[in-house]
Design a protein around this motif. Structure first.
Motif, PDB file in Angstrom:
ATOM      1  N   TYR A 290      40.611 100.382 -37.171  1.00 32.05           N
ATOM      2  CA  TYR A 290      41.179  99.502 -38.187  1.00 32.05           C
ATOM      3  C   TYR A 290      42.305  98.678 -37.569  1.00 32.05           C
ATOM      4  CZ  TYR A 290      43.060  97.623 -42.457  1.00 32.05           C
ATOM      5  OH  TYR A 290      43.482  96.756 -43.431  1.00 32.05           O
ATOM      6  N   THR A 291      42.311  97.377 -37.893  1.00 32.10           N
ATOM      7  CA  THR A 291      43.310  96.448 -37.365  1.00 32.10           C
ATOM      8  C   THR A 291      43.899  95.645 -38.508  1.00 32.10           C
ATOM      9  OG1 THR A 291      42.035  96.258 -35.303  1.00 32.10           O
ATOM     10  CG2 THR A 291      43.714  94.584 -35.714  1.00 32.10           C
ATOM     11  N   PRO A 292      45.220  95.677 -38.726  1.00 29.28           N
ATOM     12  CA  PRO A 292      45.815  94.870 -39.799  1.00 29.28           C
ATOM     13  C   PRO A 292      45.719  93.387 -39.505  1.00 29.28           C
ATOM     14  CG  PRO A 292      47.537  95.872 -38.466  1.00 29.28           C
ATOM     15  CD  PRO A 292      46.224  96.440 -37.982  1.00 29.28           C
ATOM     16  N   ARG A 293      45.607  92.587 -40.570  1.00 24.52           N
ATOM     17  CA  ARG A 293      45.485  91.134 -40.419  1.00 24.52           C
ATOM     18  C   ARG A 293      46.602  90.374 -41.119  1.00 24.52           C
ATOM     19  NH1 ARG A 293      42.435  91.164 -36.032  1.00 24.52           N
ATOM     20  NH2 ARG A 293      40.407  92.152 -36.360  1.00 24.52           N
ATOM     21  N   GLY A 294      47.516  91.073 -41.769  1.00 29.36           N
ATOM     22  CA  GLY A 294      48.619  90.391 -42.426  1.00 29.36           C
ATOM     23  C   GLY A 294      48.202  89.801 -43.749  1.00 29.36           C
ATOM     24  N   GLY A 295      48.575  88.530 -43.972  1.00 27.52           N
ATOM     25  CA  GLY A 295      48.288  87.892 -45.245  1.00 27.52           C
ATOM     26  C   GLY A 295      49.294  88.309 -46.308  1.00 27.52           C
ATOM     27  N   LEU A 296      49.020  87.928 -47.544  1.00 28.24           N
ATOM     28  CA  LEU A 296      49.885  88.242 -48.674  1.00 28.24           C
ATOM     29  C   LEU A 296      49.003  88.402 -49.902  1.00 28.24           C
ATOM     30  CD1 LEU A 296      52.988  88.456 -49.249  1.00 28.24           C
ATOM     31  CD2 LEU A 296      52.850  86.111 -50.117  1.00 28.24           C
ATOM     32  N   PRO A 297      49.204  89.467 -50.685  1.00 30.39           N
ATOM     33  CA  PRO A 297      48.361  89.641 -51.873  1.00 30.39           C
ATOM     34  C   PRO A 297      48.657  88.583 -52.923  1.00 30.39           C
ATOM     35  CG  PRO A 297      50.102  91.287 -51.835  1.00 30.39           C
ATOM     36  CD  PRO A 297      50.165  90.561 -50.524  1.00 30.39           C
ATOM     37  N   PRO A 298      47.694  88.296 -53.801  1.00 31.16           N
ATOM     38  CA  PRO A 298      47.930  87.291 -54.846  1.00 31.16           C
ATOM     39  C   PRO A 298      48.940  87.784 -55.874  1.00 31.16           C
ATOM     40  CG  PRO A 298      45.830  88.401 -55.190  1.00 31.16           C
ATOM     41  CD  PRO A 298      46.343  88.868 -53.862  1.00 31.16           C
TER      42      PRO A 298
ATOM     43  N   ARG B   2      51.985  93.196 -44.033  1.00 33.78           N
ATOM     44  CA  ARG B   2      51.769  91.816 -44.443  1.00 33.78           C
ATOM     45  C   ARG B   2      52.524  90.873 -43.520  1.00 33.78           C
ATOM     46  NH1 ARG B   2      47.459  91.841 -47.966  1.00 33.78           N
ATOM     47  NH2 ARG B   2      47.676  93.556 -49.474  1.00 33.78           N
ATOM     48  N   ASP B   3      52.287  89.580 -43.690  1.00 25.46           N
ATOM     49  CA  ASP B   3      52.964  88.590 -42.854  1.00 25.46           C
ATOM     50  C   ASP B   3      54.481  88.732 -42.923  1.00 25.46           C
ATOM     51  OD1 ASP B   3      50.483  87.584 -42.209  1.00 25.46           O
ATOM     52  OD2 ASP B   3      50.626  85.839 -43.527  1.00 25.46           O
ATOM     53  N   ILE B   4      55.029  88.976 -44.123  1.00 24.82           N
ATOM     54  CA  ILE B   4      56.478  88.976 -44.288  1.00 24.82           C
ATOM     55  C   ILE B   4      57.133  90.242 -43.759  1.00 24.82           C
ATOM     56  CG2 ILE B   4      56.403  87.397 -46.249  1.00 24.82           C
ATOM     57  CD1 ILE B   4      56.867  89.799 -48.079  1.00 24.82           C
ATOM     58  N   THR B   5      56.358  91.235 -43.323  1.00 26.98           N
ATOM     59  CA  THR B   5      56.947  92.447 -42.746  1.00 26.98           C
ATOM     60  C   THR B   5      56.818  92.481 -41.227  1.00 26.98           C
ATOM     61  OG1 THR B   5      54.895  93.706 -43.127  1.00 26.98           O
ATOM     62  CG2 THR B   5      56.583  93.785 -44.852  1.00 26.98           C
ATOM     63  N   THR B   6      56.410  91.357 -40.628  1.00 25.76           N
ATOM     64  CA  THR B   6      56.317  91.316 -39.175  1.00 25.76           C
ATOM     65  C   THR B   6      57.663  90.953 -38.553  1.00 25.76           C
ATOM     66  OG1 THR B   6      55.609  88.999 -39.185  1.00 25.76           O
ATOM     67  CG2 THR B   6      53.879  90.694 -39.188  1.00 25.76           C
ATOM     68  N   ASN B   7      57.738  91.150 -37.244  1.00 26.32           N
ATOM     69  CA  ASN B   7      58.956  90.919 -36.482  1.00 26.32           C
ATOM     70  C   ASN B   7      58.569  90.224 -35.180  1.00 26.32           C
ATOM     71  OD1 ASN B   7      61.656  91.045 -35.785  1.00 26.32           O
ATOM     72  ND2 ASN B   7      61.625  93.206 -35.228  1.00 26.32           N
TER      73      ASN B   7
ATOM     74  N   GLU C 127      48.074  90.645 -58.265  1.00 24.79           N
ATOM     75  CA  GLU C 127      47.896  92.010 -57.778  1.00 24.79           C
ATOM     76  C   GLU C 127      48.962  92.937 -58.361  1.00 24.79           C
ATOM     77  OE1 GLU C 127      45.430  94.408 -55.255  1.00 24.79           O
ATOM     78  OE2 GLU C 127      45.287  92.301 -55.792  1.00 24.79           O
ATOM     79  N   LEU C 128      48.582  94.189 -58.664  1.00 25.27           N
ATOM     80  CA  LEU C 128      49.554  95.173 -59.123  1.00 25.27           C
ATOM     81  C   LEU C 128      50.472  95.575 -57.975  1.00 25.27           C
ATOM     82  CD1 LEU C 128      47.350  97.556 -61.311  1.00 25.27           C
ATOM     83  CD2 LEU C 128      48.939  95.789 -62.097  1.00 25.27           C
ATOM     84  N   THR C 129      51.737  95.841 -58.289  1.00 28.36           N
ATOM     85  CA  THR C 129      52.707  96.242 -57.276  1.00 28.36           C
ATOM     86  C   THR C 129      52.561  97.711 -56.899  1.00 28.36           C
ATOM     87  OG1 THR C 129      54.264  94.603 -58.101  1.00 28.36           O
ATOM     88  CG2 THR C 129      55.182  96.375 -56.767  1.00 28.36           C
ATOM     89  N   THR C 130      52.117  98.538 -57.836  1.00 25.93           N
ATOM     90  CA  THR C 130      52.005  99.979 -57.594  1.00 25.93           C
ATOM     91  C   THR C 130      51.115 100.256 -56.382  1.00 25.93           C
ATOM     92  OG1 THR C 130      52.255 100.383 -59.951  1.00 25.93           O
ATOM     93  CG2 THR C 130      51.389 102.188 -58.609  1.00 25.93           C
ATOM     94  N   ASP C 131      51.599 101.122 -55.478  1.00 27.16           N
ATOM     95  CA  ASP C 131      50.858 101.428 -54.250  1.00 27.16           C
ATOM     96  C   ASP C 131      51.194 102.857 -53.839  1.00 27.16           C
ATOM     97  OD1 ASP C 131      49.178 101.048 -52.121  1.00 27.16           O
ATOM     98  OD2 ASP C 131      50.472  99.647 -51.041  1.00 27.16           O
ATOM     99  N   ARG C 132      50.741 103.250 -52.660  1.00 28.91           N
ATOM    100  CA  ARG C 132      50.932 104.622 -52.194  1.00 28.91           C
ATOM    101  C   ARG C 132      52.109 104.767 -51.233  1.00 28.91           C
ATOM    102  NH1 ARG C 132      47.107 105.613 -48.844  1.00 28.91           N
ATOM    103  NH2 ARG C 132      46.384 103.462 -48.715  1.00 28.91           N
TER     104      ARG C 132
END
Length: 272
Positions: free
Chosen positions: A5-13, A37-42, A16-21
């Motif tokens: 598995y490889t992350p691809r970034g992006g941003l949910p619409p 996501r894109d906004i959590t990269t460095n 989308e519900l905020t609730t997650d694990r």
């Protein structure tokens, strides 16, 4: 060939519900794949066309021995000055694309499944000469030297060249691919791949001094973290401090695999 598995970034619409694990506790943290996501990269100095997700870093009172990045290198990207800490040892594990590693005067083409150990102070460069992005995990630890014991040498291998070692009494349902000799005490960390076939389990709550980082490469399972059974899937990262009880049950339908970090083979420090 394995499919990691490889992350691809992006941003949910926005719909989308905020609730997650995602959860961070005193004993463990879970970073689901949806947090990458894109906004959590460095970005890092001296790395071109490269962004990173920092999924572990030393924190006082939590896991203190290692950092872990997921690094995405664009075409033409890479670095001639990748490491700025001469005390750091590293493992690189490629999950997607192709890279060129220059190490000790030799060039190594890397592809998905390539594994690199870099001894502290090693001189190396890494570049993406292809037309597609390449992604790798970069695990770093400050090496703990021992007087009279040499540091281990750097090496390059591929997971397809490393045998599956079945855990005793499991008939192959629980296997570990060990990239270094478990009896070689020059190494103060191990980064291995653990594989469970459907129905395989860790049948007791492991409770030990080693810190862990577990990135799920493939499949899904339920994982015991402290007192909580947590569903995890490919792309999720689990971060465990020392002595956090853990166990696992892989229900299928496919195999469950993760990249595992742990610190090893050193006296416990007697001061904080």
């Amino acid at each position: 060939m394995a499919d990691y598995y490889t992350p691809r970034g992006g941003l949910p619409p926005q719909t989308e519900l905020t609730t997650d694990r995602a959860v961070f506790t005193q004993a463990y943290a879970v970073l689901p794949r949806g947090t990458m996501r894109d906004i959590t990269t460095n970005r890092l100095p001296f790395w071109d066309e490269t962004r990173l997700w920092t999924i572990a870093r030393p924190l006082t009172g939590f896991a203190e021995t290692f950092s872990q990045y997921i690094a995405e290198v664009g075409p033409g990207g890479g670095s001639d000055r990748p490491e700025n800490n001469s005390e750091a040892e590293s493992v690189l594990f490629v999950v997607d694309g192709e890279l060129r590693l220059d190490l000790a005067g030799a060039t190594h083409p890397l592809r998905a499944g390539s594994y690199v150990f870099l001894t502290p102070g090693e001189q190396w460069t890494l570049h993406n000469e292809s037309a597609a992005t390449a992604t790798f995990h970069w695990i770093r630890k400050r090496y703990t030297p021992v007087d009279g014991l040499d540091a281990p040498e750097s090496f390059v291998t591929h997971e397809s060249d490393v045998e599956f070692g079945a855990m005793p009494g499991t008939d192959g349902a629980w296997c570990t691919q060990r990239f270094t000799d478990p009896d070689d005490v020059r190494h103060d960390m191990h980064v291995n791949i653990v594989t469970f076939e459907p129905g395989g389990a860790i049948p007791f709550p492991e409770t030990h001094v080693m810190e862990h980082g577990l990135y799920v490469l493939e499949g899904k399972a339920v994982y015991l973290l402290n007192k909580d059974w947590v569903e995890v899937q490919e792309g999720d990262f689990m971060w465990l401090r020392a002595f956090c009880p853990q166990a696992c049950y892989a229900g299928g339908p496919g195999r469950f695999r993760y990249l595992l970090y742990k610190d090893m083979h050193r006296h416990a420090p007697l001061s904080l």
